[in-house]
Every structure is written in C-alpha cells, then in structure tokens.
Design an enzyme around this catalytic site. Structure first.
Site, PDB file in Angstrom:
ATOM      1  N   GLY A   1       2.327 -17.888 -81.149  1.00  0.00           N
ATOM      2  CA  GLY A   1       2.459 -18.962 -82.138  1.00  0.00           C
ATOM      3  C   GLY A   1       3.663 -18.798 -83.043  1.00  0.00           C
ATOM      4  O   GLY A   1       4.507 -19.679 -83.155  1.00  0.00           O
TER       5      GLY A   1
ATOM      6  N   HIS B   1       1.375 -12.975 -94.463  1.00  0.00           N
ATOM      7  CA  HIS B   1       1.725 -11.641 -93.960  1.00  0.00           C
ATOM      8  C   HIS B   1       2.761 -10.955 -94.850  1.00  0.00           C
ATOM      9  O   HIS B   1       2.888  -9.735 -94.800  1.00  0.00           O
ATOM     10  CB  HIS B   1       2.317 -11.741 -92.552  1.00  0.00           C
ATOM     11  CG  HIS B   1       1.308 -11.601 -91.442  1.00  0.00           C
ATOM     12  ND1 HIS B   1       0.325 -10.644 -91.438  1.00  0.00           N
ATOM     13  CD2 HIS B   1       1.165 -12.282 -90.271  1.00  0.00           C
ATOM     14  CE1 HIS B   1      -0.392 -10.749 -90.309  1.00  0.00           C
ATOM     15  NE2 HIS B   1       0.097 -11.736 -89.594  1.00  0.00           N
TER      16      HIS B   1
ATOM     17  N   GLU C   1      -3.970  -8.284 -89.252  1.00  0.00           N
ATOM     18  CA  GLU C   1      -4.331  -9.556 -88.609  1.00  0.00           C
ATOM     19  C   GLU C   1      -5.697 -10.068 -89.056  1.00  0.00           C
ATOM     20  O   GLU C   1      -5.848 -11.249 -89.372  1.00  0.00           O
ATOM     21  CB  GLU C   1      -4.243  -9.439 -87.088  1.00  0.00           C
ATOM     22  CG  GLU C   1      -2.831  -9.168 -86.563  1.00  0.00           C
ATOM     23  CD  GLU C   1      -1.785 -10.173 -87.025  1.00  0.00           C
ATOM     24  OE1 GLU C   1      -2.150 -11.250 -87.547  1.00  0.00           O
ATOM     25  OE2 GLU C   1      -0.576  -9.882 -86.884  1.00  0.00           O
TER      26      GLU C   1
ATOM     27  N   GLU D   1       7.743  -7.614 -82.629  1.00  0.00           N
ATOM     28  CA  GLU D   1       6.383  -7.094 -82.592  1.00  0.00           C
ATOM     29  C   GLU D   1       5.843  -7.258 -81.171  1.00  0.00           C
ATOM     30  O   GLU D   1       5.987  -8.344 -80.597  1.00  0.00           O
ATOM     31  CB  GLU D   1       5.469  -7.846 -83.571  1.00  0.00           C
ATOM     32  CG  GLU D   1       4.110  -7.175 -83.676  1.00  0.00           C
ATOM     33  CD  GLU D   1       3.174  -7.832 -84.700  1.00  0.00           C
ATOM     34  OE1 GLU D   1       3.586  -8.799 -85.367  1.00  0.00           O
ATOM     35  OE2 GLU D   1       2.052  -7.355 -84.807  1.00  0.00           O
TER      36      GLU D   1
ATOM     37  N   GLU E   1       5.988 -13.143 -88.274  1.00  0.00           N
ATOM     38  CA  GLU E   1       6.164 -13.015 -89.716  1.00  0.00           C
ATOM     39  C   GLU E   1       7.338 -12.145 -90.147  1.00  0.00           C
ATOM     40  O   GLU E   1       7.299 -11.562 -91.237  1.00  0.00           O
ATOM     41  CB  GLU E   1       4.872 -12.440 -90.311  1.00  0.00           C
ATOM     42  CG  GLU E   1       4.590 -10.963 -89.965  1.00  0.00           C
ATOM     43  CD  GLU E   1       3.638 -10.743 -88.796  1.00  0.00           C
ATOM     44  OE1 GLU E   1       3.516 -11.636 -87.944  1.00  0.00           O
ATOM     45  OE2 GLU E   1       3.030  -9.665 -88.729  1.00  0.00           O
TER      46      GLU E   1
ATOM     47  N   HIS F   1      -0.437 -18.576 -92.513  1.00  0.00           N
ATOM     48  CA  HIS F   1      -0.732 -17.237 -91.972  1.00  0.00           C
ATOM     49  C   HIS F   1       0.517 -16.349 -92.008  1.00  0.00           C
ATOM     50  O   HIS F   1       0.483 -15.232 -92.512  1.00  0.00           O
ATOM     51  CB  HIS F   1      -1.261 -17.385 -90.542  1.00  0.00           C
ATOM     52  CG  HIS F   1      -1.556 -16.097 -89.842  1.00  0.00           C
ATOM     53  ND1 HIS F   1      -2.834 -15.576 -89.744  1.00  0.00           N
ATOM     54  CD2 HIS F   1      -0.749 -15.205 -89.213  1.00  0.00           C
ATOM     55  CE1 HIS F   1      -2.782 -14.431 -89.080  1.00  0.00           C
ATOM     56  NE2 HIS F   1      -1.530 -14.189 -88.735  1.00  0.00           N
ATOM     57  N   GLU F   2       1.610 -16.873 -91.472  1.00  0.00           N
ATOM     58  CA  GLU F   2       2.830 -16.044 -91.417  1.00  0.00           C
ATOM     59  C   GLU F   2       3.336 -15.759 -92.826  1.00  0.00           C
ATOM     60  O   GLU F   2       3.795 -14.654 -93.116  1.00  0.00           O
ATOM     61  CB  GLU F   2       3.923 -16.733 -90.588  1.00  0.00           C
ATOM     62  CG  GLU F   2       3.510 -17.117 -89.162  1.00  0.00           C
ATOM     63  CD  GLU F   2       2.833 -16.025 -88.369  1.00  0.00           C
ATOM     64  OE1 GLU F   2       3.107 -14.844 -88.611  1.00  0.00           O
ATOM     65  OE2 GLU F   2       1.995 -16.364 -87.494  1.00  0.00           O
TER      66      GLU F   2
HETATM   67  N1  B3K Z   1       2.131 -10.865 -85.679  1.00  0.00           N
HETATM   68  C1  B3K Z   1       2.446 -11.892 -84.736  1.00  0.00           C
HETATM   69  C2  B3K Z   1       1.923 -11.622 -83.361  1.00  0.00           C
HETATM   70  C3  B3K Z   1       2.771 -10.734 -82.552  1.00  0.00           C
HETATM   71  C4  B3K Z   1       2.243 -10.653 -81.140  1.00  0.00           C
HETATM   72  C5  B3K Z   1       2.994  -9.648 -80.327  1.00  0.00           C
HETATM   73  N2  B3K Z   1       2.531  -9.627 -78.950  1.00  0.00           N
HETATM   74  C6  B3K Z   1       1.972 -13.224 -85.180  1.00  0.00           C
HETATM   75  C7  B3K Z   1       0.855 -13.208 -86.124  1.00  0.00           C
HETATM   76  O1  B3K Z   1      -0.244 -12.753 -85.867  1.00  0.00           O
HETATM   77  O2  B3K Z   1       1.050 -13.636 -87.224  1.00  0.00           O
HETATM   78 ZN    ZN Z   2      -0.809 -12.531 -87.906  1.00  0.00          ZN
END
Ligand code: B3K
Ligand code: ZN
Length: 877
Positions: free
Chosen positions: A265, A305, A324, A125, A268, A301-302
C-alpha cells in the site's frame, strides 16, 4: 527440491552488532544503464560486543572500491558471499567507504532502488537498503543520513530524499544535484529516494507549537487532479495525532510520492512517504467511497508511523507488530473518530474474521511476535497487523483510555530515538496502570485463535444467573499446547423488554467499563439480584479476538439483532444467524433435502431493511451476508459447491421475497446532489448499491433498466461501480459485456480505472481460466506491475465459484503465475502462495489438486527463499 535450504533466523539468537553507525553520507549518481552509489559510514564500536568484525549487508552490488579509514581494501581484506561483506576493524571509531554500482532499471523485485514508470524510487523495508549499498541493514542501527543525488536534469527534474533540502545546483552535461539532510537518526529501512519528472502540489499545516510544515505531494503530471483528498486526509491525521496522542510533526517538510509500481500500500519513510498510486490518488469520478475511506486510512497510518515506528522503532523484525499493530490501532481509531465508530468496528472485525482467523487456523499460523523466519517479508501478515492491533486494543480496554494515553506518552518519551521491543511497550502500560500484564503477553507469543465456549444457568429462586466461560486454543505449527489467555469480555444482560439490566456481580467485573476479565481456563461468574432469565450480549464491540459461542436459539439471535444496545452486537447476532442458516442449508443440500431458508432470519432481514432508526450504513452492513472466507472458516470440511448453493439460495429467497422493499429502497435512496465523501452520504450510497444488488437478484427487468441508467448517468465512481457490481452479479450477459466495454473505452487512459476494470472481470462469476489467460494477454496487463497482478490473479482467486472449479485449472494457473513471478518479484510471488495455503480444509479431491499446485511451485528451478518458505509451510503437516 533445493539442495540447500535457506537459513532460518531466530528471535532467541538476537545479538547487537559489533559496530554502530552514527552517520551515513550517501551519494547516488544516476546514469543511463547504471547508478553509482558512494556511501561513507561513520562507525563506532559497540563496547558491549567483544567481536571486532564489521558485518555489512549488500545484495547485487558491483564493487568499484572499498576503503576502511582511508586505506583501500583488496580482496584479501574482506569476505563477500551470501549477501554479507565481513572485515576486521581494529579501531573504535572508523570510516568505511564503498563505491558500488547497481542497476535500478532492471530491478523488477521493487525492493531497493528501482524504476517505476519514468521515475526512480525506493522501497527499503524490510531489507531493501542492502540492494542500494553496503550497510548493517538491521533496524537497531540508527544513523543520521545525508544524501546527495545527481541525475539528468531533464529526465529527473525532481530529486528527493528524507529530511530537509540543504543544497541543489547544476552540473556539467545537463545534469543537476540535490542534497538532503535528515537530522533524526533512523534505521536504513526508512531511507527513501525519488528521482523523476513529477508535478507537485503544496499545502500547509501549523503544529500546535507553531511549527509551519509544508505538505507536498508529487505525482506524475496526468494525476495532478487526484491529490487533494490525500492532502486533506493528511492534515486531519496530523491534527488528530496532536489531539489524541499529543504527537507533533518534527520536520519542516512532509512529502508524499505516488508510484504505479509498488509491492504494497505505502511506506512511511521519514519525511518522504512513498505510496502505491492506488492508495493515494483519488477523485470522485475514479474512486468509490470504499477507496476514499481506504486512502484516508492509509495516509493516516503512514503519517502516524512518524512516531510509532520512526521516532521509536523496532529492535529486530520479530518486533514488527510493535510498530504495525500499534499503528493499525491508531489509524482505526482515527477512522472511527472521523466517521461512524460502530460501522468501522464492523468492517474491522469482518476483515479480521475473513483473513486473520483463517490464517491463524491453518499452516501459516504464527504468533503476533514470531519466533523465527526465513524471509521477513513473508511476515507482513494479518496476524502481525490486524491481530496485533486487536492486542493493543485489549490493552486499551484493560488499562482504560486515560492510562493508555499516559502509557503511550511514557513510551514515546522513554524510547525516543531508540529501537525497542513489544515487551518495552507493554512495560510502559504496566508502569502507568499498575497492572501486571505478564499473562496478557501470551497474546504476543502464542499463535491461534482462542475458542471461548459460554454456557449459562439461572437460579430463579435466588435470582442468580451464572455464566461459565471455558477457553481453549487449538494447536498451531510448533505450538502443540497453549496456556490460558487474558480475555476481556465486554458484556450486557438483556431483559425481556430488550433493555440492559443493571448488573451486580461478585468478581472480575467492572461495572464502569462493563468488562469482565478472564484469566483461567474455566471461569464462573455469578450475577445476582435478577428477577428474570436474561439474554446475554457477549463480547460487545468484539472485545477480544476470539471465536466465541453460546447456545442461542434463532429467536434469541433475532432478539439481539433487534434490541441490543450495542450496535456492533446487533450486527454480530445477525451474522451468526446468517452463518447458521447457510451452513444448515449446505448440510441439507449435501443430504439431498430441499432447501428452505429459516423464517426467523428471513423476517429479521425485512425488519432491518425497514428500520429507519438504523443508519443507512449500519443497515447495509447488517444486510450483507458473510462471504465465503468466513463461511469456510466455520466448517471442518469445505464442500464448496454446497456452500455456494446454500448462500445463493438464501440470497435468492431474500431477493424475491422482498423485491418490493429492495426496489423502493433503491429508488428512494437516489440523489442528484454533487458527490461528497462523508459517513452519511457513503452510507446512503452503500445501502442503495446493496438494495439494487438484491433487486437485480430477483431478476426484475426494471432492476436491470435502473442499473443501466445509474451507470450511464453516474457522476461519481461509487454509483458507477454499484451499478456495475449489481449487473455483473446477475445473468444479463449482453448488458454485462456492453457496460464493461464502455467502461474500458472511456477510462483506458486512467490507471486506477483500468485496475478496477481488470478486477471486475476477474471477479465476475462464470469467468474461466481461459478468460483469465486472455485477460493476461490484454495490453492493459503487465506481470511486472503488482497492482495488475493483484487485480487479475487475486481478483480471480477471490472469485470462489470460478477459482475452485473442480477441474483444478484455477490452481494450476496460479502455480504457473507464481513460477513466473518467482524470478521477477519474489515478494509478490510469495504473497500469491497464501491463496493455496488452506488446501487441507477442502474436500479431498480439491485438497489434492491444491497441494499438487504447491508441490509444482516448490519444484521450481532457482526458487527464491520467499516462495520456498511459504510453499513449504503451506505443505507441512
Ligand atoms: N511498513 C510498510 C510495509 C512494508 C512492507 C515490506 N514488505 C507499510 C506500512 O505498514 O505502513
Ligand atoms: Zn504500517
């Protein structure tokens, strides 16, 4: 300047692709020095698009061979430039096959497939999959994946990808393979692959329908003792998503991998989350309470998702907040349910005001659903995440908890397996509630933080109390004019006894939810049947992300801080008092007047410190002064020396006036019980840490002795870091040095502890640019490692006193680090640019120096589009 500016992508130009992908079969062969990727795509014509052009993204691909329907393509059959491979495809179904080579060992961008320590891992991503193979790398193309990985069995005994393991075995030359199949169609950004020598630990979770899920976490062997907390958090999150959203996990295996080199961080990826080590590895001895809390939140959080993001994903990247904003809302609610709701709300709002509000009032302001971008990675912002979550929270407030749940059920059912938009989400909420959210949707399209000015009038003869609400939203880049927002205002009216009065009114107000819904520029609300003039408690629980004001006297704010039935608003009233006091002290300093902290505030602080009816955690939050980010956002021109002096004066006043209170709290809150992470214990430690910090600021030798002992005897990292934080904020330099070097000697082989050690030094008042340069030469520093860069560089930029020293060297240092990182890791480099983006708010001299640093960045040779976009936006009028 560049001769050709990178291309801007617009939401209004969205078009479906000419071909969909039903299935992709990937074979990834890892060799020393290169990796060979074979990808076979099953394509299907999109009947709604006339074009027959097959468009595939591909970056840094060394083409070995390309085939369409078994015919080998020659260079005249396709075009490959600017990261796009285009060719004509005459059949309605087709097979496309690409064999390419990539170079993960030298991929410092940490996007696509790259080396992290001794393992290989991926980050796709938003647009990293195109660095792995040719593909329509856009979220609306959802395919099932089969992934075969081949690698040396000794160096890479563990081979992972999404979904279920379906085959594995040995090959010649000491190599082996594994095959993974993901039955759920997904966009390429959710693809993941890991190869390494990793230690695994298992746990289990049985879903409510009886599915037995294996939970497995993989880490480098030295971190095997730091995985239990993440596994426990994962199980709590799985349970919560079943209880609160009725969402069950859908595969038999859920994996988490910890990586030391990671741009953010965590990620997902379907069935195979990849985490920054710092966001997943925990032990009482190396992680403080805040870190535990953060890890629990990110793991949740992950996991969340899997539904809000994976099963239902985004049609295009403008819809990023669809997954998000919603998922941040979900993880915040989870944390509130696990711990203390009011404390969590305070933390969330403090973070929003410190980061998102400044973003929304500066050159980087953009809507929750942006209209355009050059580099989508630049839009993983506090606006898309945190403001996006506030927007979902307001929907929750407006439709009510029950309809919100029905709306989310409808959303997940209707759009399962699809890529959709924020409008689709809102439509589900409209359908179940019967509310028309057309005007509400301006929160997605209009940038900027609305201002809400509230005034009142009391008609004693008739017992009528009128509140007048006036909303306005400042211009933001590209949006000079704004239309009124829908603003839910949760409120109460306090009588002289501090109790809530019964509320009767004529319109817009629901007595059940205590929420008033504003839709117009100006709204008068008349409350009837009142025998006294009340004190209004407004925007309870921060019911909308606005900057609101009411002409409270200091006494009224103190009254609210002492009596409000809403815990959040007690905190907020005191925050308003602190901000008011610091700003007026800053004005006094500027005018050469002597500084005197207002007595109403000073007394209120003593009352809060001694109020045993408040939890330790709430007391600690209430006794914490607003940071510089919030103070800066409250003035037109930032005279940073004045703010610093004013804040210090207030701290010193509170510290010395109440040294006995701080001392007794510090001593009373000691405990020798074994470490436990829970709301009560972390609240106790937080209040003790803060009291010690104040006590030390009073300059008592006994406080330094206490801190040194707390450090030496600490059996957990929270006590240890509380002691260090207090000592580093004081001026006992010898003690500071001895604790810091002891810390490093003891913990140098622990990556997370070394990161904390770097952050502490970068953040210590008095640290100079040359100290930072020295730190960057330390063997523990590595410019290719984002955690290390964040520890030292972001840590330094957060050190307001040092970074904003009037010689401007801090800005110049930052510019040179951005220049170095531009070539290595453009995504990280672009993030760092935001540290200069509020340059216009500072006094003219500083502003100029900051702008100059931005210009230096913009003049960099071979500037990446990431950094270009950020520096250019920051400098724009
Ligand atoms: N979806 C990822 C973030 C990706 C960032 C790419 N530059 C983590 C999160 O928001 O859960
Ligand atoms: Zn996220």
């Amino acid at each position: 300047m560049r001769t050709q500016d990178p291309k801007t992508i617009y939401l209004k130009e969205y078009q479906q692709p000419a071909f969909w992908v039903d299935h992709i079969h990937l074979t990834v062969k890892v060799f020393d020095g290169y990796t060979e990727v074979t990808s076979e795509l099953s394509l299907r014509k999109n009947p709604t698009v006339a074009s027959r052009e097959l468009v595939l993204n591909g970056v840094d691909q060394k083409i070995q061979s390309l085939h369409l329907n078994d015919a080998q393509l020659t260079e005249t059959d396709y075009q490959y430039s600017g990261g796009l491979l285009t060719l004509n495809c005459a059949t309605d179904t087709a097979r496309f096959r690409a064999v390419t080579r990539i170079d993960p060992q030298n991929n410092t961008s940490l996007e696509g497939l790259y080396q992290s320590g001794s393992m290989l891992c991926t980050q796709c991503e938003a647009e990293g999959f195109r660095k792995i193979t040719f593909y329509p790398d856009r979220p609306d193309v959802m395919a099932t994946f089969t992934t075969r990985i081949e690698a040396d069995a000794k160096r890479f005994p563990v081979l992972l990808s999404n979904g279920n393991p379906v085959d594995s075995g040995t090959l010649d030359d000491g190599r082996h393979f594994a095959v993974w199949e993901d039955p759920f169609p997904k966009p390429s950004y959710l693809f993941a692959l890991v190869a390494g020598d990793l230690a695994g630990k298992d746990d289990r979770f049985t879903t409510r329908s009886g599915r037995e899920v294996t939970l497995r976490i993989f880490v480098e062997p030295q971190n095997a003792h730091k995985v239990d907390f993440a596994l426990a958090s994962l199980k709590k999150a799985m349970q919560w998503d079943e209880d609160v959203y009725g969402r069950e996990y859908d595969l038999d295996l859920f994996m988490i991998v910890a990586s030391d080199f990671f741009n953010m961080g965590a990620m997902e990826n379907k069935g195979l989350n990849i985490f920054n080590s710092a966001a997943v590895l925990a032990s009482p001895d190396t992680s403080n309470d805040q870190r535990f809390e953060r890890i629990e939140g990110i793991v949740a959080h992950e996991y969340f998702h899997n539904w809000s993001g994976n099963r239902v994903t985004c049609r295009d990247w403008f819809q990023l907040s669809l997954k998000e904003g919603f998922t941040v809302f979900r993880d915040t609610e989870f944390s509130s349910d696990m711990h203390d709701r009011a404390v969590k709300r305070i933390e969330t709002v403090a973070g929003l005001r410190a980061v998102q509000f400044p973003e929304d009032s500066g050159p980087m302001a953009h809507p929750v659903r942006p209209d355009s971008y050059i580099e989508i990675n630049n839009f993983y912002t506090a606006t898309v995440y945190e403001k996006g979550a506030e927007v979902v929270r307001m929907i929750h407030t407006l439709v009510g908890a029950e309809d919100f749940r029905r709306g989310s059920d409808l959303y997940f059912e209707r759009f399962d397996g699809q890529a959709v938009t924020t409008d689709d989400f809102v439509a589900c909420m409209e359908q179940v509630s019967g509310l028309d959210l057309t005007q509400f949707k301006r929160w997605y399209s209009q940038a900027g933080t609305p201002r809400l000015a509230v005034t009142d009038e009391f008609d004693a003869d008739n017992g009528n109390y009128t509140l007048t609400f006036k909303q306005a939203c400042p211009a933001t880049p590209g949006q000079p004019e704004k239309s009124p927002f829908v603003i839910p205002v949760k409120l109460g009216l306090l009588g002289t006894d501090g109790q809530d009065l019964a509320i009767k009114t004529r319109a817009n107000y629901s007595a059940e939810t205590e929420v008033l819904t504003l839709t117009d520029e100006v709204t008068d609300v008349v409350f009837t049947g009142l025998t006294e003039r009340p004190v209004p408690s407004l925007l309870r629980d921060f019911s909308a992300p606005v900057k609101w004001s009411f002409g409270y006297s200091d006494e009224q704010l103190a009254f609210l801080a002492a009596n409000d039935a809403n815990g959040f608003n007690r905190w907020d009233a005191l925050q308003q008092l602190y901000i008011r006091a610091i700003l007026s002290l800053a004005t006094d300093r500027r005018a050469g007047r002597t500084l005197t902290a207002p007595s109403v505030l000073v007394e209120t602080v003593a009352n809060v410190a001694g109020d045993a009816t408040l939890s330790h955690a709430i007391r600690a939050s209430m006794l914490t002064l607003p940071g510089y980010a919030i103070l800066k956002d409250a003035v037109d021109v930032v005279y940073i020396e004045d703010l610093i002096a004013a804040r210090k004066h207030l701290v010193k006043t509170l510290a010395t006036r109440y040294r006995d209170i701080w001392r007794s709290l510090t001593e009373k809150l000691s405990s020798h019980a074994p470490y436990e992470f829970n709301a009560e214990e972390s609240g106790r430690r937080q209040l003790q840490g803060l009291s010690l910090w104040y006590w030390l600021k009073a300059g008592d030798q006994a406080a330094f002795d206490f801190a040194a002992q707390l450090y030496a005897g600490a059996t957990n990292q929270t006590d240890r870091s509380n002691a260090l934080r207090a000592v580093l904020a004081g001026d006992a330099e010898a003690l500071q040095q001895s604790l810091l070097s002891d810390f490093y000697d003891h913990w140098q082989s622990d990556t997370q502890m070394v990161e904390q050690w770097l952050t502490m030094q970068a953040g210590t008042p008095g640290t100079t640019v040359s100290d930072i340069e020295t730190l960057m030469q330390h063997p523990a520093f590595d410019i290719k490692n984002p955690n290390k860069v964040r520890s030292v560089i972001v840590g330094f930029a957060m050190n307001t006193e040092s970074f904003h020293d009037d010689d401007g060297e801090g800005y110049a240092l930052l510019a040179s680090v951005v220049q170095q990182l531009n070539a290595l890791n453009p995504q990280l480099a672009a993030r760092l640019v935001t540290l200069l983006s509020d340059w216009k708010r500072y006094d003219a001299t500083r502003g100029k120096m900051m702008a100059k640093a931005l210009e230096t960045i913009l003049a960099t040779q071979s500037l990446s589009s990431n950094v270009f976009e950020m520096a250019q936006r920051a400098l724009k009028d």
